[in-house]
Design an enzyme around this catalytic site. Sequence first.
Site, PDB file in Angstrom:
ATOM      1  N   LEU A  98      10.158 -14.255 -11.008  1.00  0.00           N
ATOM      2  CA  LEU A  98      10.318 -15.693 -10.775  1.00  0.00           C
ATOM      3  C   LEU A  98      10.809 -16.349 -12.069  1.00  0.00           C
ATOM      4  CD1 LEU A  98       6.999 -16.249  -8.814  1.00  0.00           C
ATOM      5  CD2 LEU A  98       9.306 -16.347  -7.851  1.00  0.00           C
ATOM      6  N   HIS A 114      -1.540  -6.225  -9.849  1.00  0.00           N
ATOM      7  CA  HIS A 114      -0.732  -5.179 -10.503  1.00  0.00           C
ATOM      8  C   HIS A 114      -1.537  -3.876 -10.500  1.00  0.00           C
ATOM      9  CE1 HIS A 114       2.210  -3.506 -13.289  1.00  0.00           C
ATOM     10  NE2 HIS A 114       1.191  -3.017 -13.968  1.00  0.00           N
TER      11      HIS A 114
HETATM   12  C1  GRF Z   1       0.881  -2.501  -4.633  1.00  0.00           C
HETATM   13  O1  GRF Z   1       0.435  -1.409  -5.410  1.00  0.00           O
HETATM   14  C2  GRF Z   1       0.995  -3.709  -5.540  1.00  0.00           C
HETATM   15  O2  GRF Z   1       0.051  -3.691  -6.581  1.00  0.00           O
HETATM   16  C3  GRF Z   1       2.365  -3.549  -6.089  1.00  0.00           C
HETATM   17  O3  GRF Z   1       3.118  -3.216  -4.914  1.00  0.00           O
HETATM   18  C4  GRF Z   1       2.332  -2.268  -4.155  1.00  0.00           C
HETATM   19  C5  GRF Z   1       2.562  -2.452  -2.666  1.00  0.00           C
HETATM   20  O4  GRF Z   1       1.883  -3.545  -2.230  1.00  0.00           O
HETATM   21  N1  GRF Z   1       2.845  -4.738  -6.745  1.00  0.00           N
HETATM   22  P1  GRF Z   1       1.881  -4.023  -0.682  1.00  0.00           P
HETATM   23  O5  GRF Z   1       1.426  -2.862   0.173  1.00  0.00           O
HETATM   24  O6  GRF Z   1       3.299  -4.435  -0.336  1.00  0.00           O
HETATM   25  O7  GRF Z   1       0.903  -5.147  -0.676  1.00  0.00           O
END
Ligand code: GRF
Length: 193
Positions: A98, A114
């Site tokens: 962003l 994260h």
């Molecule tokens: C997760 O591990 C998140 O921490 C990272 O992307 C992965 C997928 O997340 N930023 P999601 O299943 O799309 O919520």
Amino acid sequence: MAISTGYKKIKTAVFISGTGSNLFSLVKFSKLSKSPILINLIISNNPKSKGLKFAKIFKIKKIIFDFKKNKLDEKKLLKILKKQDINLICLAGFMQILSKNFIKNFKGKILNIHPSLLPKYKGLDTHKRVIENKEKFTGCTVHYVSTKLDSGKIIIQKKIKINRNDTPRKLAKKVLTQEHKLYPKAILSIFNL
Ligand code: GRF
């Protein structure tokens, strides 16, 4: 610090790019009486994001923004967020950076999850890197979003042991399970609930 508006639930937008498993966990959490948030908007930068199915299932307004296109899109999005009275933004598997201007417009009101124990292992491919570096532990972190990538004030973390036979894939699954529990906990904690 996100602004709480007393008894009224905080209107929240969730930004996704992929599977949306964290979105799903936030939607389920938002439906609990103890939740201080209501998810009014799902934003994705990826029209093919599987997480968009949750907008349909839970009848939540969705908007797809190609942030790469131009700053205009971001300005348009800011207008929509303000118009919808959004007071909290949760990035959940959102893979777009962003702009400083966007972040400044929602200072202290954008959270991100994260998959590492920040400040270690910022950026991508965290599971592969922790295994390559023979780390004993990894984890996940919910933090405020600042203009520096994965560097905002940490809200909550969960430490996870790495087993000898863990592969990046296995570790990603283990961490993701903990993410789904951590994000709701982070939201409760920022509203001192
Ligand atoms: C997760 O591990 C998140 O921490 C990272 O992307 C992965 C997928 O997340 N930023 P999601 O299943 O799309 O919520």
